[in-house]
Design an enzyme around this catalytic site. Structure first.
Site, PDB file in Angstrom:
ATOM      1  N   HIS A 167      -0.463  12.570  -0.548  1.00 58.11           N
ATOM      2  CA  HIS A 167      -1.542  12.682  -1.540  1.00 58.11           C
ATOM      3  C   HIS A 167      -2.819  13.183  -0.901  1.00 58.11           C
ATOM      4  O   HIS A 167      -3.011  13.054   0.312  1.00 58.11           O
ATOM      5  CB  HIS A 167      -1.789  11.300  -2.152  1.00 58.11           C
ATOM      6  CG  HIS A 167      -1.916  10.228  -1.104  1.00 58.11           C
ATOM      7  ND1 HIS A 167      -3.098   9.898  -0.515  1.00 58.11           N
ATOM      8  CD2 HIS A 167      -0.972   9.454  -0.474  1.00 58.11           C
ATOM      9  CE1 HIS A 167      -2.897   8.962   0.395  1.00 58.11           C
ATOM     10  NE2 HIS A 167      -1.603   8.674   0.459  1.00 58.11           N
ATOM     11  N   GLU A 200       3.162  11.654   3.968  1.00 58.55           N
ATOM     12  CA  GLU A 200       3.902  10.429   4.264  1.00 58.55           C
ATOM     13  C   GLU A 200       5.359  10.495   3.820  1.00 58.55           C
ATOM     14  O   GLU A 200       5.711  10.025   2.752  1.00 58.55           O
ATOM     15  CB  GLU A 200       3.213   9.185   3.693  1.00 58.55           C
ATOM     16  CG  GLU A 200       2.805   9.217   2.250  1.00 58.55           C
ATOM     17  CD  GLU A 200       2.116   7.908   1.832  1.00 58.55           C
ATOM     18  OE1 GLU A 200       2.493   6.835   2.331  1.00 58.55           O
ATOM     19  OE2 GLU A 200       1.206   7.965   0.996  1.00 58.55           O
TER      20      GLU A 200
HETATM   21 CO    CO Z   1      -0.932   7.160   1.931  1.00 58.42          CO
END
Ligand code: CO
Length: 303
Positions: A167, A200
């Site tokens: 993000h 991630e």
């Molecule tokens: Co994160």
């Protein structure tokens, strides 16, 4: 930094705050890894991470997430929780700090099997992160990053988790656009020089999806509205101190029956983050860094 909400500061001043947050967070992550061991209570690690952020002149950007085995994220201890790490656990530590709202976010997976049982799964997420970072530069398409992550994880013999994403990071917003899926997809998002994003990858030997469990320990103020109940008003006054960042139930000092939190979620005032579990009850690994996109590459601020 494509938006204006950063006010009067220069771009370089803002990036310096991100870098400082990243440096602090990298130190805390390494200290936390050393302390994570069989028999240690989860809450000891969570409180250590959050306290160290303050000791070092920053503040937690969200509660330290400690997600074990088939849990992928959004687990954090409740107040008085006595759960300890067990031999055989695969532990995801996901943590964030901010300086003046500028957030660094990092995660690591710790193998408590004692015999390296989780090593290949952990490596899958780490290699995916490294490979993804290697393709980042001004103009890179987000779908390219996702493709690289998917390829690395599958190549290691595991599955990427399809409904978890990296993000963007914005001031006081730890989950800004663009989202960066862990699987190939079609999208138009492109990263530009100066963007700050967290990548991630999540890998699993399960089915590759997470779903929400019933347990909620993390919330965020979503939309402040007038409430009639005085006890709810008192609680919201305390919650406003978190400046819109996610917070843990155990951080709240105002007495609050669980019913009040549920009511505030139902009324759209709070957002709840239920614990996310791998649907096939597979083991989950995660690796995460925050990066600043540069013209010809990127700068990893949490290394
Ligand atoms: Co994160």
């Amino acid at each position: 930094m494509r938006d204006e909400n950063e006010g009067e500061e220069s771009r370089e001043e803002i990036l310096e705050k991100y870098r400082f947050a990243g440096r602090i967070l990298a130190e805390i992550r390494e200290e936390a890894i050393k302390r994570t061991d069989v028999g240690v209570p989860h809450i000891e690690i969570a409180e250590f991470v959050e306290r160290r952020a303050r000791d070092k002149g920053a503040a937690p950007a969200f509660p330290c997430n400690i997600s074990v085995n088939e849990e992928a994220s959004h687990a954090t201890p409740s107040a008085g929780d006595e759960t300890v790490f067990k031999e055989g656990d695969i532990v995801k530590l996901d943590m964030g700090v901010h300086i003046d709202g500028y957030i660094a976010d990092t995660a690591v997976t710790v193998d408590l099997s004692g015999d390296g049982k989780h090593e290949s799964l952990i490596n899958a997420a780490e290699v995916a992160l490294r490979d993804a970072i290697a393709v980042v530069r001004d103009g890179v398409r987000v779908e390219k990053i996702s493709e690289v992550i998917e390829h690395a994880i599958k190549n290691a013999g595991f599955k990427p988790i399809v409904n978890l994403t990296g993000h963007g990071l914005r001031r006081f917003n730890p989950h800004a656009p663009p989202s960066i899926p862990n699987i190939r997809h079609q999208g138009s998002a492109v990263l530009r020089e100066g963007d700050v994003v967290a990548i991630e990858p999540f890998a699993t030997d399960g089915i590759g999806r997470v779903s929400e469990g019933g347990k909620v320990e993390i919330y965020r103020l979503e939309n402040l509205k007038p409430v009639r109940l005085q006890s709810a008003r008192r609680l919201l006054t305390e919650i406003m101190e978190f400046q819109g960042l996610p917070f843990a139930k155990r951080w709240l000092k105002t007495p609050h029956p669980d019913g009040i939190l549920r009511m505030l979620v139902r009324d759209g005032i709070l957002h709840a983050y239920p614990v996310l579990r791998e649907e096939g009850r597979g083991r989950v690994s995660q690796a995460e860094h925050t990066i600043i996109v540069l013209d010809d590459g990127c700068e990893i601020i949490t290394e």
